[in-house]
Design an enzyme around this catalytic site. Structure first.
Site, PDB file in Angstrom:
ATOM      1  CG  ASP A  66      -1.880  -1.135   1.202  1.00 43.71           C
ATOM      2  OD1 ASP A  66      -2.680  -1.220   0.273  1.00 43.71           O
ATOM      3  OD2 ASP A  66      -1.804  -1.979   2.121  1.00 43.71           O
ATOM      4  CG  HIS A 111      -6.095  -2.160   2.757  1.00 40.18           C
ATOM      5  ND1 HIS A 111      -7.170  -1.822   3.546  1.00 40.18           N
ATOM      6  CD2 HIS A 111      -5.005  -1.672   3.383  1.00 40.18           C
ATOM      7  CE1 HIS A 111      -6.740  -1.156   4.604  1.00 40.18           C
ATOM      8  NE2 HIS A 111      -5.430  -1.046   4.529  1.00 40.18           N
ATOM      9  CB  SER A 143     -10.120 -24.360  33.487  1.00 37.53           C
ATOM     10  OG  SER A 143      -9.428 -23.132  33.711  1.00 37.53           O
TER      11      SER A 143
HETATM   12  N1  LIG Z   1      -8.254  -7.424   2.425  1.00 36.58           N
HETATM   13  C1  LIG Z   1      -7.401  -7.899   3.302  1.00 36.58           C
HETATM   14  O1  LIG Z   1      -7.766  -8.449   4.355  1.00 36.58           O
HETATM   15  C2  LIG Z   1      -5.938  -7.793   3.005  1.00 36.58           C
HETATM   16  C3  LIG Z   1      -5.036  -8.527   3.774  1.00 36.58           C
HETATM   17  C4  LIG Z   1      -3.689  -8.427   3.485  1.00 36.58           C
HETATM   18  C5  LIG Z   1      -3.265  -7.585   2.455  1.00 36.58           C
HETATM   19  N2  LIG Z   1      -4.197  -6.876   1.739  1.00 36.58           N
HETATM   20  C6  LIG Z   1      -3.778  -5.961   0.687  1.00 36.58           C
HETATM   21  O2  LIG Z   1      -3.243  -6.680  -0.424  1.00 36.58           O
HETATM   22  C7  LIG Z   1      -2.243  -5.875  -1.038  1.00 36.58           C
HETATM   23  C8  LIG Z   1      -0.961  -6.700  -1.158  1.00 36.58           C
HETATM   24  O3  LIG Z   1      -0.605  -7.181   0.107  1.00 36.58           O
HETATM   25  P1  LIG Z   1       0.268  -8.512   0.277  1.00 36.58           P
HETATM   26  O4  LIG Z   1      -0.034  -9.036   1.631  1.00 36.58           O
HETATM   27  O5  LIG Z   1       0.120  -9.383  -0.904  1.00 36.58           O
HETATM   28  O6  LIG Z   1       1.738  -7.865   0.290  1.00 36.58           O
HETATM   29  P2  LIG Z   1       3.140  -8.597   0.056  1.00 36.58           P
HETATM   30  O7  LIG Z   1       3.042 -10.062   0.207  1.00 36.58           O
HETATM   31  O8  LIG Z   1       4.112  -7.849   0.893  1.00 36.58           O
HETATM   32  O9  LIG Z   1       3.473  -8.316  -1.491  1.00 36.58           O
HETATM   33  C9  LIG Z   1       3.678  -7.021  -1.921  1.00 36.58           C
HETATM   34  C10 LIG Z   1       4.066  -7.044  -3.378  1.00 36.58           C
HETATM   35  O10 LIG Z   1       4.229  -5.666  -3.716  1.00 36.58           O
HETATM   36  C11 LIG Z   1       5.352  -5.549  -4.534  1.00 36.58           C
HETATM   37  N3  LIG Z   1       5.908  -4.200  -4.437  1.00 36.58           N
HETATM   38  C12 LIG Z   1       6.311  -3.535  -3.327  1.00 36.58           C
HETATM   39  N4  LIG Z   1       6.788  -2.329  -3.658  1.00 36.58           N
HETATM   40  C13 LIG Z   1       6.681  -2.244  -4.995  1.00 36.58           C
HETATM   41  C14 LIG Z   1       7.008  -1.245  -5.936  1.00 36.58           C
HETATM   42  N5  LIG Z   1       7.528  -0.087  -5.543  1.00 36.58           N
HETATM   43  N6  LIG Z   1       6.765  -1.494  -7.243  1.00 36.58           N
HETATM   44  C15 LIG Z   1       6.199  -2.657  -7.643  1.00 36.58           C
HETATM   45  N7  LIG Z   1       5.876  -3.645  -6.791  1.00 36.58           N
HETATM   46  C16 LIG Z   1       6.113  -3.432  -5.492  1.00 36.58           C
HETATM   47  C17 LIG Z   1       6.321  -6.586  -3.988  1.00 36.58           C
HETATM   48  O11 LIG Z   1       7.233  -6.796  -5.011  1.00 36.58           O
HETATM   49  P3  LIG Z   1       8.501  -7.769  -4.928  1.00 36.58           P
HETATM   50  O12 LIG Z   1       7.907  -9.124  -5.118  1.00 36.58           O
HETATM   51  O13 LIG Z   1       9.318  -7.308  -6.045  1.00 36.58           O
HETATM   52  O14 LIG Z   1       9.108  -7.557  -3.566  1.00 36.58           O
HETATM   53  C18 LIG Z   1       5.395  -7.739  -3.693  1.00 36.58           C
HETATM   54  O15 LIG Z   1       5.235  -8.568  -4.826  1.00 36.58           O
HETATM   55  C19 LIG Z   1      -2.105  -4.627  -0.195  1.00 36.58           C
HETATM   56  O16 LIG Z   1      -2.932  -3.630  -0.749  1.00 36.58           O
HETATM   57  C20 LIG Z   1      -2.657  -5.058   1.146  1.00 36.58           C
HETATM   58  O17 LIG Z   1      -3.189  -4.030   1.953  1.00 36.58           O
HETATM   59  C21 LIG Z   1      -5.502  -6.970   1.996  1.00 36.58           C
END
Ligand SMILES: NC(=O)c1ccc[n+]([C@@H]2O[C@H](COP(=O)([O-])OP(=O)(O)OC[C@H]3O[C@@H](n4cnc5c(N)ncnc54)[C@H](OP(=O)(O)O)[C@@H]3O)[C@@H](O)[C@H]2O)c1
Length: 334
Positions: A88, A113, A257
């Site tokens: 995010d 999100h 408990s």
């Molecule tokens: N609805 C929900 O309950 C829920 C729960 C969790 C997350 N989310 C949302 O889902 C989304 C992703 O979360 P996640 O948990 O999948 O995160 P994550 O596992 O940390 O993955 C983040 C991804 O973003 C990429 N990234 C980071 N900085 C970047 C940049 N500057 N340019 C291009 N790519 C970049 C990373 O690239 P690399 O692979 O190159 O490092 C990675 O592939 C977020 O918006 C988060 O808030 C929602």
């Protein structure tokens, strides 16, 4: 077309056409990115590309999964819908520098999100559908549950409906990643964002970690061994969390408990006293005013990450106690 109620919608109520017929680019191949991509493909979306930053460690994984990997700029020029599943705090930079200048006219934006949209970090043009399709929970669980025939509870919202189809896209997307197997509810960008941030700050992450650290410190100061303190204040958390998820709070109390229940009831109100409520108010004000979001995005954009705090945590006795315990668990069966 079903009317909007708080009753959930299920896959049987939803036409997947609004996603299966579109080119979808997924930006980021982390926990949610990978799970969404695999589930969308299994649900019949044939045109999917993964967009990653230069040098991304996730490229090999996406290619091994059979996806074409492109730059974010290429994806922006190709896709009918962008599912922005990068971190995010990076959304503003990615959107401004890489998507907006190359973006295909009429392209929908889907987020999981509401953070970047709700706080105005993304300034989408009037021709874009802006859609929240939030499968609530960790990204890995999206895929795990999908493979079992389930999914995570889905919440959808539409901030801007340029095409007139934004709602249909939101529902189709959530159904395609498995949420339609368990239930899809309406929300708003504000509600999802505020609730998600507050929950993780005061309970799920911040609250839980604060209680674990403070209780571990107090118990060891009373002469309890780090191993025993860790088991009682950290390791067993999972069993209680599972009980609450499966049976609710009353059900959890019924399953433990009477001594534990009596003790907990004695102290619940003291823990949730005026000091804690003041902390909650502060967290809520920071979230609602956008102060928290500004602070975090500015920190990220300045290049300062979270390494200092992470290094501090790694040196804590509670971490050593946990590592020691984990290294011993399961030895009898090896
Ligand atoms: N609805 C929900 O309950 C829920 C729960 C969790 C997350 N989310 C949302 O889902 C989304 C992703 O979360 P996640 O948990 O999948 O995160 P994550 O596992 O940390 O993955 C983040 C991804 O973003 C990429 N990234 C980071 N900085 C970047 C940049 N500057 N340019 C291009 N790519 C970049 C990373 O690239 P690399 O692979 O190159 O490092 C990675 O592939 C977020 O918006 C988060 O808030 C929602």
């Amino acid at each position: 077309m079903p009317t909007e109620t708080t009753e959930p919608l299920y896959t049987r109520d939803i036409d997947l056409g609004p996603v299966t017929g579109r080119r979808i680019a997924i930006i980021g191949y982390g926990n949610h990115g990978r799970s969404h991509a695999l589930c969308l493909r299994d649900s019949g979306v044939s045109e999917i590309r993964i967009a990653l930053r230069v040098g991304s460690a996730s490229r090999a994984k996406a290619e091994a999964d059979g996806f074409q990997v492109v730059s974010v700029a290429e994806a922006a020029g190709w896709a009918d819908a962008i599912s922005l599943l990068a971190a995010d705090e990076a959304h503003r930079q990615i959107w401004t520098a890489e998507i907006l200048p190359h973006r295909k006219q009429g392209q929908a934006l889907i987020v999981c999100h509401g953070f970047s949209v709700h706080y105005g970090l993304i300034d989408a043009p009037a021709d874009a559908d802006i859609i929240l399709a939030a499968a609530k929970g960790p990204g890995g669980a999206v895929r795990e549950e999908f493979l079992k025939g389930g999914g995570l509870i889905g919440f959808w919202a539409v901030q801007q409906d340029a095409s007139g189809e934004a709602r249909a896209v939101a529902l189709a997307y959530l159904a395609a990643i498995g949420s339609g197997n368990v239930g899809i509810f309406p929300t708003s960008f504000r509600e999802e964002t505020v609730s998600d941030l507050f929950g993780e700050q005061v309970v799920l992450v911040g609250g839980m970690v604060a209680l674990a650290k403070a209780s571990f410190t107090r118990l060891t100061a009373a002469g309890v061994s780090p191993r025993m303190a860790y088991i009682d204040c950290v390791h067993e958390l999972k069993y209680l969390a599972d009980l609450i998820q499966q049976r609710g709070i009353a059900g959890m109390y019924a399953a433990i408990s009477d001594t534990a229940e009596f003790g907990a009831r004695q102290i619940e109100d003291a823990i949730a006293g005026p000091e804690l409520l003041k902390v909650f108010d502060g967290a809520m004000e920071d979230i609602e005013s956008g102060r928290f979001a500004r602070k975090w995005v500015e920190r990220y954009e300045s290049g300062e990450g979270l390494e200092a705090e992470r290094a501090e945590d790694r040196a804590l006795p509670i971490e050593a106690a946990g590592a020691e315990l984990r290294s011993r668990l399961g030895r009898a069966t090896k």
